[in-house]
Each structure stands twice: as C-alpha cells, then as structure tokens.
Design a protein around this motif. Structure first.
Motif, PDB file in Angstrom:
ATOM      1  N   THR A   1       0.825  -1.205   0.000  1.00  0.00           N
ATOM      2  CA  THR A   1       0.000   0.000   0.000  1.00  0.00           C
ATOM      3  C   THR A   1       0.859   1.255   0.000  1.00  0.00           C
ATOM      4  O   THR A   1       0.634   2.187  -0.796  1.00  0.00           O
ATOM      5  N   GLU A   2       1.854   1.295   0.883  1.00  0.00           N
ATOM      6  CA  GLU A   2       2.711   2.483   0.979  1.00  0.00           C
ATOM      7  C   GLU A   2       3.569   2.662  -0.264  1.00  0.00           C
ATOM      8  O   GLU A   2       3.601   3.755  -0.856  1.00  0.00           O
ATOM      9  N   TYR A   3       4.272   1.613  -0.683  1.00  0.00           N
ATOM     10  CA  TYR A   3       5.149   1.730  -1.843  1.00  0.00           C
ATOM     11  C   TYR A   3       4.362   2.101  -3.096  1.00  0.00           C
ATOM     12  O   TYR A   3       4.799   2.931  -3.897  1.00  0.00           O
ATOM     13  N   GLY A   4       3.205   1.460  -3.256  1.00  0.00           N
ATOM     14  CA  GLY A   4       2.385   1.747  -4.442  1.00  0.00           C
ATOM     15  C   GLY A   4       1.904   3.175  -4.470  1.00  0.00           C
ATOM     16  O   GLY A   4       1.918   3.832  -5.519  1.00  0.00           O
ATOM     17  N   PHE A   5       1.501   3.690  -3.305  1.00  0.00           N
ATOM     18  CA  PHE A   5       1.011   5.064  -3.252  1.00  0.00           C
ATOM     19  C   PHE A   5       2.133   6.057  -3.512  1.00  0.00           C
ATOM     20  O   PHE A   5       1.978   6.988  -4.315  1.00  0.00           O
ATOM     21  N   VAL A   6       3.266   5.876  -2.854  1.00  0.00           N
ATOM     22  CA  VAL A   6       4.388   6.802  -3.027  1.00  0.00           C
ATOM     23  C   VAL A   6       4.865   6.811  -4.477  1.00  0.00           C
ATOM     24  O   VAL A   6       5.075   7.877  -5.072  1.00  0.00           O
ATOM     25  N   ALA A   7       5.037   5.627  -5.065  1.00  0.00           N
ATOM     26  CA  ALA A   7       5.498   5.550  -6.445  1.00  0.00           C
ATOM     27  C   ALA A   7       4.488   6.148  -7.408  1.00  0.00           C
ATOM     28  O   ALA A   7       4.860   6.892  -8.335  1.00  0.00           O
ATOM     29  N   SER A   8       3.210   5.864  -7.199  1.00  0.00           N
ATOM     30  CA  SER A   8       2.172   6.374  -8.103  1.00  0.00           C
ATOM     31  C   SER A   8       2.109   7.896  -8.080  1.00  0.00           C
ATOM     32  O   SER A   8       2.036   8.541  -9.125  1.00  0.00           O
ATOM     33  N   VAL A   9       2.152   8.475  -6.885  1.00  0.00           N
ATOM     34  CA  VAL A   9       2.108   9.935  -6.780  1.00  0.00           C
ATOM     35  C   VAL A   9       3.369  10.545  -7.391  1.00  0.00           C
ATOM     36  O   VAL A   9       3.302  11.519  -8.145  1.00  0.00           O
ATOM     37  N   GLY A  10       4.513   9.969  -7.084  1.00  0.00           N
ATOM     38  CA  GLY A  10       5.760  10.511  -7.607  1.00  0.00           C
ATOM     39  C   GLY A  10       5.808  10.521  -9.114  1.00  0.00           C
ATOM     40  O   GLY A  10       6.133  11.551  -9.737  1.00  0.00           O
ATOM     41  N   PHE A  11       5.462   9.411  -9.741  1.00  0.00           N
ATOM     42  CA  PHE A  11       5.526   9.329 -11.203  1.00  0.00           C
ATOM     43  C   PHE A  11       4.419  10.152 -11.860  1.00  0.00           C
ATOM     44  O   PHE A  11       4.632  10.781 -12.901  1.00  0.00           O
ATOM     45  N   ALA A  12       3.214  10.155 -11.255  1.00  0.00           N
ATOM     46  CA  ALA A  12       2.104  10.906 -11.844  1.00  0.00           C
ATOM     47  C   ALA A  12       2.334  12.409 -11.789  1.00  0.00           C
ATOM     48  O   ALA A  12       1.897  13.140 -12.675  1.00  0.00           O
ATOM     49  N   TRP A  13       3.042  12.885 -10.772  1.00  0.00           N
ATOM     50  CA  TRP A  13       3.286  14.314 -10.614  1.00  0.00           C
ATOM     51  C   TRP A  13       4.620  14.744 -11.220  1.00  0.00           C
ATOM     52  O   TRP A  13       5.036  15.891 -11.040  1.00  0.00           O
ATOM     53  N   GLY A  14       5.264  13.870 -11.929  1.00  0.00           N
ATOM     54  CA  GLY A  14       6.494  14.248 -12.611  1.00  0.00           C
ATOM     55  C   GLY A  14       7.682  14.499 -11.704  1.00  0.00           C
ATOM     56  O   GLY A  14       8.599  15.252 -12.073  1.00  0.00           O
ATOM     57  N   VAL A  15       7.681  13.867 -10.549  1.00  0.00           N
ATOM     58  CA  VAL A  15       8.837  13.997  -9.657  1.00  0.00           C
ATOM     59  C   VAL A  15      10.034  13.315 -10.326  1.00  0.00           C
ATOM     60  O   VAL A  15       9.880  12.229 -10.905  1.00  0.00           O
ATOM     61  N   PRO A  16      11.213  13.934 -10.306  1.00  0.00           N
ATOM     62  CA  PRO A  16      12.387  13.269 -10.892  1.00  0.00           C
ATOM     63  C   PRO A  16      12.538  11.856 -10.357  1.00  0.00           C
ATOM     64  O   PRO A  16      12.428  11.612  -9.152  1.00  0.00           O
ATOM     65  N   ARG A  17      12.807  10.932 -11.274  1.00  0.00           N
ATOM     66  CA  ARG A  17      12.871   9.524 -10.882  1.00  0.00           C
ATOM     67  C   ARG A  17      13.891   9.274  -9.779  1.00  0.00           C
ATOM     68  O   ARG A  17      13.701   8.417  -8.924  1.00  0.00           O
ATOM     69  N   VAL A  18      14.985  10.037  -9.806  1.00  0.00           N
ATOM     70  CA  VAL A  18      16.008   9.817  -8.790  1.00  0.00           C
ATOM     71  C   VAL A  18      15.464  10.100  -7.395  1.00  0.00           C
ATOM     72  O   VAL A  18      15.823   9.418  -6.418  1.00  0.00           O
ATOM     73  N   LEU A  19      14.565  11.082  -7.273  1.00  0.00           N
ATOM     74  CA  LEU A  19      13.970  11.382  -5.974  1.00  0.00           C
ATOM     75  C   LEU A  19      12.970  10.307  -5.557  1.00  0.00           C
ATOM     76  O   LEU A  19      12.884   9.948  -4.376  1.00  0.00           O
ATOM     77  N   VAL A  20      12.199   9.815  -6.535  1.00  0.00           N
ATOM     78  CA  VAL A  20      11.245   8.751  -6.229  1.00  0.00           C
ATOM     79  C   VAL A  20      11.987   7.514  -5.732  1.00  0.00           C
ATOM     80  O   VAL A  20      11.632   6.914  -4.708  1.00  0.00           O
ATOM     81  N   TYR A  21      13.044   7.141  -6.458  1.00  0.00           N
ATOM     82  CA  TYR A  21      13.812   5.958  -6.066  1.00  0.00           C
ATOM     83  C   TYR A  21      14.561   6.188  -4.748  1.00  0.00           C
ATOM     84  O   TYR A  21      14.736   5.256  -3.954  1.00  0.00           O
ATOM     85  N   ALA A  22      15.005   7.418  -4.526  1.00  0.00           N
ATOM     86  CA  ALA A  22      15.721   7.715  -3.282  1.00  0.00           C
ATOM     87  C   ALA A  22      14.798   7.579  -2.082  1.00  0.00           C
ATOM     88  O   ALA A  22      15.178   7.006  -1.049  1.00  0.00           O
TER      89      ALA A  22
ATOM     90  N   ILE B   1       3.249  20.763  -4.106  1.00  0.00           N
ATOM     91  CA  ILE B   1       4.701  20.823  -3.856  1.00  0.00           C
ATOM     92  C   ILE B   1       5.251  19.404  -3.689  1.00  0.00           C
ATOM     93  O   ILE B   1       6.023  19.135  -2.769  1.00  0.00           O
ATOM     94  N   VAL B   2       4.862  18.523  -4.583  1.00  0.00           N
ATOM     95  CA  VAL B   2       5.232  17.120  -4.449  1.00  0.00           C
ATOM     96  C   VAL B   2       6.744  16.926  -4.517  1.00  0.00           C
ATOM     97  O   VAL B   2       7.327  16.206  -3.698  1.00  0.00           O
ATOM     98  N   THR B   3       7.391  17.562  -5.487  1.00  0.00           N
ATOM     99  CA  THR B   3       8.834  17.368  -5.642  1.00  0.00           C
ATOM    100  C   THR B   3       9.620  17.821  -4.410  1.00  0.00           C
ATOM    101  O   THR B   3      10.483  17.077  -3.917  1.00  0.00           O
ATOM    102  N   PRO B   4       9.375  19.026  -3.865  1.00  0.00           N
ATOM    103  CA  PRO B   4      10.083  19.404  -2.638  1.00  0.00           C
ATOM    104  C   PRO B   4       9.814  18.451  -1.474  1.00  0.00           C
ATOM    105  O   PRO B   4      10.727  18.155  -0.688  1.00  0.00           O
ATOM    106  N   VAL B   5       8.592  17.966  -1.362  1.00  0.00           N
ATOM    107  CA  VAL B   5       8.268  17.030  -0.286  1.00  0.00           C
ATOM    108  C   VAL B   5       9.051  15.736  -0.448  1.00  0.00           C
ATOM    109  O   VAL B   5       9.602  15.197   0.520  1.00  0.00           O
ATOM    110  N   PHE B   6       9.121  15.222  -1.673  1.00  0.00           N
ATOM    111  CA  PHE B   6       9.895  14.007  -1.923  1.00  0.00           C
ATOM    112  C   PHE B   6      11.363  14.223  -1.579  1.00  0.00           C
ATOM    113  O   PHE B   6      12.013  13.357  -0.978  1.00  0.00           O
ATOM    114  N   ALA B   7      11.892  15.368  -1.973  1.00  0.00           N
ATOM    115  CA  ALA B   7      13.306  15.652  -1.719  1.00  0.00           C
ATOM    116  C   ALA B   7      13.591  15.731  -0.225  1.00  0.00           C
ATOM    117  O   ALA B   7      14.550  15.116   0.276  1.00  0.00           O
TER     118      ALA B   7
END
Length: 207
Positions: free
Chosen positions: A97-118, A166-172
């Motif tokens: 549930t957690e991994y799927g949600f985090v990955a889905s939001v990250g990729f859907a919002w255009g977060v740089p892949r390196v941040l999603v994977y990090a 502010i998805v990208t800053p939050v991921f970072a």
C-alpha cells in the motif's frame, strides 16, 4: 565503550514489522487490540488501489485522500497481537500500500525519478533493517518508528504535498530526512552492538 541497550519489544515481531507511526498506534489504542488486523489492512489496500486508479495526477483527485482512508481502516488493527494464522500477511500488505502510493504519486506528478527511487530506497532500507534486527535480536529503539513517521505518516505527507502542489520538494525533503535518520541510526546501533551478542543470536537461530 558505548553499547546499545537491547530492549525487547513487548509485542510480537509481526506486529512490529507493520512500522506504525504515532497516528496508527493511537487508533489502535482506541480498540484495545480487539480488531483483527488482516481484514482492515486488506480493505485499506483495496481502497487505496481503487483511488489510485480513479486519479492521482491532480490535487482534486481522489487518490490524495487514500492515506487518510487507509489509516482509518488499517490503523485500528495496530494494537492486535497479530497471532492469527494469516496475520503475517499484514506487514506485506501495508508495504504494498505504501510503496504503491508513493510511487504512483511521484511518477504521476512528474517527480524526478532519482527522488522517487531515493525515497523508496530509504523506506525499503529501513524495513529490511528492522526485519534483520529482529532475526539477530538487536532491536531498534522505540522512538525510531515515530521519528520515521510510520507508514501512515509518510503517505499523509506525500498526499499533503499533492494537495499543496509541492510534491517534488516534499519528496526531496523526505528522502534526505529518512535516509539520514535510518542510515545514521542503523550504523550507530550495529557498530555499538556487542559482537558476541550477534554471534550468539546467529547460533541460536541455527539450533
């Protein structure tokens, strides 16, 4: 020489593998362990999946509310001893549930892949580390789950980032914070743990 105080967690390892944060544990206290954990965890995963399918790329999409729904459903089961025949499935379901949600939001919002994977890598490292520690009887300190925000806290922060745009800053920020926290705590704990205790645990596991 500094050593780590090995505190045995009073609940079983299956329940500890859930990685509940303050909110989830608080909801568990409300039902005093009377709610079986597997059905609500399955329901939370199902609802999260449905919400992700309905829309995740907009702040007004239903997916941003998935963490709150998952918390309301799966959180109360946190206080259960997880001693049922199939309760071992609960931690993997929460991880999915957690991994799927985090990955889905990250990729859907255009977060740089390196941040999603990090971010996912930091969380994965923590979960692997906790599992291995229990096998070696080198238990993590009680405050680590709260400092690591828990599965529900991490999902809620990602959802908040989506709501505020502010998805990208939050991921970072989350990736830096969680990687630093989990790596620092793990390294200091293992370096301070008595080697003889770990070896004894290895021998005991082989018996």
């Amino acid at each position: 020489m500094t050593t780590v105080h090995m505190t045995r967690v009073p609940r079983g390892s299956v329940a500890a593998y859930r990685d509940d944060g303050v909110l989830s544990r608080g909801m568990g206290l409300l039902v005093a362990g009377q709610l079986p954990p597997l059905p609500p965890a399955l329901a939370g995963a199902f609802v999260t999946g449905v919400m992700l399918l309905l829309g995740v790329a907009g702040a007004d999409g239903p997916a941003v509310f998935a963490p709150a729904v998952a918390l309301m459903l799966a959180g109360p089961g946190s206080s259960h001893p997880h001693d049922g025949r199939l309760d071992w499935l609960v931690p993997p379901i929460l991880r999915l549930t957690e991994y799927g949600f985090v990955a889905s939001v990250g990729f859907a919002w255009g977060v740089p892949r390196v941040l999603v994977y990090a971010l996912l890598g930091a969380i994965l490292f923590h979960h692997y580390d906790v599992v291995y520690r229990y096998r070696q009887h080198v238990y993590p300190p009680p405050w680590l789950a709260s400092a690591g925000l828990g599965w529900e806290g991490r999902m809620l922060l990602v959802a908040l980032g989506a709501l505020l745009g502010i998805v990208t800053p939050v991921f970072a920020l989350m990736a830096v914070y969680l990687a630093g926290l989990f790596c620092w705590e793990s390294v200091t704990c293992w370096m301070a743990a008595p080697r003889s205790g770990v070896e004894a645990a290895d021998l005991g596991a082989q018996d």
